[in-house]
Design a protein around this motif. Structure first.
Motif, PDB file in Angstrom:
ATOM      1  N   SER A  45     -86.632   0.211 -21.489  1.00 52.50           N
ATOM      2  CA  SER A  45     -85.219   0.329 -21.863  1.00 52.50           C
ATOM      3  C   SER A  45     -84.979   1.599 -22.661  1.00 52.50           C
ATOM      4  O   SER A  45     -83.994   2.313 -22.438  1.00 52.50           O
ATOM      5  N   ASP A  46     -85.884   1.881 -23.598  1.00 48.44           N
ATOM      6  CA  ASP A  46     -85.739   3.100 -24.393  1.00 48.44           C
ATOM      7  C   ASP A  46     -85.902   4.334 -23.517  1.00 48.44           C
ATOM      8  O   ASP A  46     -85.205   5.342 -23.704  1.00 48.44           O
ATOM      9  N   CYS A  47     -86.825   4.273 -22.561  1.00 45.31           N
ATOM     10  CA  CYS A  47     -87.027   5.404 -21.655  1.00 45.31           C
ATOM     11  C   CYS A  47     -85.782   5.618 -20.809  1.00 45.31           C
ATOM     12  O   CYS A  47     -85.336   6.756 -20.624  1.00 45.31           O
ATOM     13  N   ARG A  48     -85.209   4.548 -20.294  1.00 45.59           N
ATOM     14  CA  ARG A  48     -83.986   4.640 -19.495  1.00 45.59           C
ATOM     15  C   ARG A  48     -82.863   5.267 -20.306  1.00 45.59           C
ATOM     16  O   ARG A  48     -82.117   6.128 -19.822  1.00 45.59           O
ATOM     17  N   ARG A  49     -82.727   4.840 -21.547  1.00 43.34           N
ATOM     18  CA  ARG A  49     -81.667   5.353 -22.416  1.00 43.34           C
ATOM     19  C   ARG A  49     -81.851   6.845 -22.655  1.00 43.34           C
ATOM     20  O   ARG A  49     -80.890   7.619 -22.607  1.00 43.34           O
ATOM     21  N   LEU A  50     -83.087   7.264 -22.903  1.00 42.74           N
ATOM     22  CA  LEU A  50     -83.350   8.683 -23.167  1.00 42.74           C
ATOM     23  C   LEU A  50     -82.998   9.535 -21.951  1.00 42.74           C
ATOM     24  O   LEU A  50     -82.335  10.572 -22.075  1.00 42.74           O
ATOM     25  N   LEU A  51     -83.437   9.106 -20.773  1.00 41.88           N
ATOM     26  CA  LEU A  51     -83.146   9.881 -19.561  1.00 41.88           C
ATOM     27  C   LEU A  51     -81.649   9.959 -19.308  1.00 41.88           C
ATOM     28  O   LEU A  51     -81.125  11.017 -18.919  1.00 41.88           O
ATOM     29  N   THR A  52     -80.954   8.858 -19.547  1.00 38.22           N
ATOM     30  CA  THR A  52     -79.501   8.828 -19.347  1.00 38.22           C
ATOM     31  C   THR A  52     -78.803   9.768 -20.309  1.00 38.22           C
ATOM     32  O   THR A  52     -77.925  10.556 -19.914  1.00 38.22           O
ATOM     33  N   GLU A  53     -79.178   9.704 -21.575  1.00 38.51           N
ATOM     34  CA  GLU A  53     -78.544  10.551 -22.589  1.00 38.51           C
ATOM     35  C   GLU A  53     -78.765  12.030 -22.321  1.00 38.51           C
ATOM     36  O   GLU A  53     -77.918  12.861 -22.646  1.00 38.51           O
ATOM     37  N   ARG A  54     -79.885  12.364 -21.708  1.00 36.43           N
ATOM     38  CA  ARG A  54     -80.207  13.770 -21.460  1.00 36.43           C
ATOM     39  C   ARG A  54     -79.776  14.237 -20.079  1.00 36.43           C
ATOM     40  O   ARG A  54     -80.076  15.360 -19.674  1.00 36.43           O
ATOM     41  N   GLY A  55     -79.099  13.379 -19.349  1.00 38.08           N
ATOM     42  CA  GLY A  55     -78.573  13.772 -18.047  1.00 38.08           C
ATOM     43  C   GLY A  55     -79.616  13.960 -16.983  1.00 38.08           C
ATOM     44  O   GLY A  55     -79.398  14.707 -16.013  1.00 38.08           O
ATOM     45  N   VAL A  56     -80.755  13.272 -17.122  1.00 40.22           N
ATOM     46  CA  VAL A  56     -81.814  13.363 -16.121  1.00 40.22           C
ATOM     47  C   VAL A  56     -81.514  12.380 -14.985  1.00 40.22           C
ATOM     48  O   VAL A  56     -81.342  11.190 -15.217  1.00 40.22           O
ATOM     49  N   ALA A  57     -81.453  12.885 -13.776  1.00 38.99           N
ATOM     50  CA  ALA A  57     -81.163  12.022 -12.626  1.00 38.99           C
ATOM     51  C   ALA A  57     -82.363  11.127 -12.330  1.00 38.99           C
ATOM     52  O   ALA A  57     -83.507  11.589 -12.332  1.00 38.99           O
ATOM     53  N   PHE A  58     -82.105   9.851 -12.095  1.00 38.08           N
ATOM     54  CA  PHE A  58     -83.160   8.932 -11.709  1.00 38.08           C
ATOM     55  C   PHE A  58     -82.563   7.751 -10.962  1.00 38.08           C
ATOM     56  O   PHE A  58     -81.361   7.491 -11.027  1.00 38.08           O
ATOM     57  N   LYS A  59     -83.436   7.043 -10.236  1.00 37.02           N
ATOM     58  CA  LYS A  59     -83.045   5.815  -9.565  1.00 37.02           C
ATOM     59  C   LYS A  59     -83.939   4.692 -10.083  1.00 37.02           C
ATOM     60  O   LYS A  59     -85.112   4.920 -10.382  1.00 37.02           O
ATOM     61  N   GLU A  60     -83.375   3.501 -10.166  1.00 34.03           N
ATOM     62  CA  GLU A  60     -84.178   2.362 -10.603  1.00 34.03           C
ATOM     63  C   GLU A  60     -84.560   1.546  -9.371  1.00 34.03           C
ATOM     64  O   GLU A  60     -83.711   1.205  -8.548  1.00 34.03           O
ATOM     65  N   ARG A  61     -85.858   1.254  -9.269  1.00 37.08           N
ATOM     66  CA  ARG A  61     -86.368   0.567  -8.097  1.00 37.08           C
ATOM     67  C   ARG A  61     -87.524  -0.341  -8.514  1.00 37.08           C
ATOM     68  O   ARG A  61     -88.499   0.125  -9.101  1.00 37.08           O
ATOM     69  N   ASP A  62     -87.395  -1.628  -8.246  1.00 34.09           N
ATOM     70  CA  ASP A  62     -88.458  -2.597  -8.549  1.00 34.09           C
ATOM     71  C   ASP A  62     -88.901  -2.521 -10.008  1.00 34.09           C
ATOM     72  O   ASP A  62     -90.105  -2.569 -10.318  1.00 34.09           O
ATOM     73  N   GLY A  63     -87.934  -2.377 -10.905  1.00 33.35           N
ATOM     74  CA  GLY A  63     -88.241  -2.363 -12.326  1.00 33.35           C
ATOM     75  C   GLY A  63     -88.899  -1.098 -12.822  1.00 33.35           C
ATOM     76  O   GLY A  63     -89.516  -1.087 -13.899  1.00 33.35           O
ATOM     77  N   ARG A  64     -88.747  -0.011 -12.070  1.00 36.57           N
ATOM     78  CA  ARG A  64     -89.305   1.276 -12.487  1.00 36.57           C
ATOM     79  C   ARG A  64     -88.253   2.366 -12.317  1.00 36.57           C
ATOM     80  O   ARG A  64     -87.351   2.251 -11.497  1.00 36.57           O
TER      81      ARG A  64
END
Length: 297
Positions: free
Chosen positions: A261-280
């Motif tokens: 959750s903290d990793c997701r928040r950091l990537l979101t706040e920094r504008g890093v594009a990512f996709k969530e798939r199977d809990g990763r």
């Protein structure tokens, strides 16, 4: 060498060619990694490593002096020659090799030679590293190379630390994204088992897990998985590349985080594009990051 005398080797580090260390540092920092100071090799390459608390590390590898690299390659430096070949064939950024930790690279070289998988002459070198407190230290290394001529775009090698760099790197091993370990490295090949012996010999491990779309070999530090196109797309959402030739290709690095959750928040706040798939969290390649990064718990 008998099966009973084998000593499975942990992954030591991953070689990640980049076009520019400054760009790589900026990208890795945005991803939440702590990046060590730039360091030079005595043969023209340079790096800015990311050290993980499990003892492994990432080696973003740049070109500091092209003339020195070319001269080293002409003199038989396998590490530099393979890096130059990778950049010529695959582009200036990507994932080109896995180093396995070794206590005796000469013995590994003999093992590779006996198996018909020697990648070239053993390489010994020393390099300086600037530590966070401003002091410097010198590390000396011996490398033995394992390769298959059918796979020119990926190299395995044993890395023996003759004079290890200081082991107290706690400040460098703490990362904002919560990454604590290397979980898995993912390679691709149309018929993964064609390279089963190379992966087994590099890891010094005979046990192989057969998958529906490939194979995996566990090491004491991280798993090495080889998938075909269907497996790569099914497990990681990475589409096949039309017209890709045969041979192993480095495709993804999977990290273990302490808190997704903290990793997701950091990537979101920094504008890093990512996709969530199977809990990763799947982060596609970008300048300074030439391969997919995957974050999971």
């Amino acid at each position: 060498m008998t099966v009973s005398s084998r000593t499975p080797r942990p992954i030591d580090h991953l070689v990640l060619p980049v076009s520019d260390l400054g760009v790589a540092r900026e990208r890795l920092t945005a991803l939440g990694f702590t990046v060590a100071k730039d360091a030079r090799h005595p043969f023209g390459t340079e790096n800015c490593c990311v050290f993980l608390s499990d003892g492994s590390y990432l080696e973003p590898l740049g070109i500091a002096n092209r003339e020195e690299c070319e001269e080293a390659a002409r003199k038989g430096n396998v590490f530099v020659a393979r890096d130059q070949a990778f950049r010529f064939r695959r582009g200036i950024e990507g994932f080109s090799g896995i180093a396995m930790a070794s206590s005796d690279a000469w013995e590994d070289d003999q093992r590779y030679t006996t198996a018909g998988l020697s990648g070239g002459e053993v390489l010994e070198f020393s390099r300086d590293m600037l530590l966070p407190d401003g002091t410097s230290a010198t590390g000396s290394f011996r490398l033995a190379f394992a390769a298959d001529q059918r796979s020119p775009d990926f190299l395995f090698f044993a890395s023996q630390r003759i004079l290890p760099l200081p082991s107290d790197r706690k400040s460098l091993e703490a990362h904002e994204n919560g990454v604590v370990a290397l979980s898995e490295v993912v390679l691709s090949e149309q018929n993964p088992t064609d390279f089963q012996y190379l992966v087994q010999e590099a890891a010094d491990e005979r046990e192989v897990e057969a998958l529906s779309f490939g194979m995996s070999v566990d090491t004491p530090r991280g798993r090495i998985t080889v998938l075909n196109d269907a497996g790569l797309e099914g497990f990681y959402g990475i589409p096949p590349v039309v017209g890709t030739d045969r041979g192993l290709k480095g495709r993804a690095v999977v990290f273990k985080t302490s808190n997704l959750s903290d990793c997701r928040r950091l990537l979101t706040e920094r504008g890093v594009a990512f996709k969530e798939r199977d809990g990763r969290l799947m982060v596609p390649p970008a300048p300074g990051q030439g391969v997919h990064f995957v974050f999971g718990e």
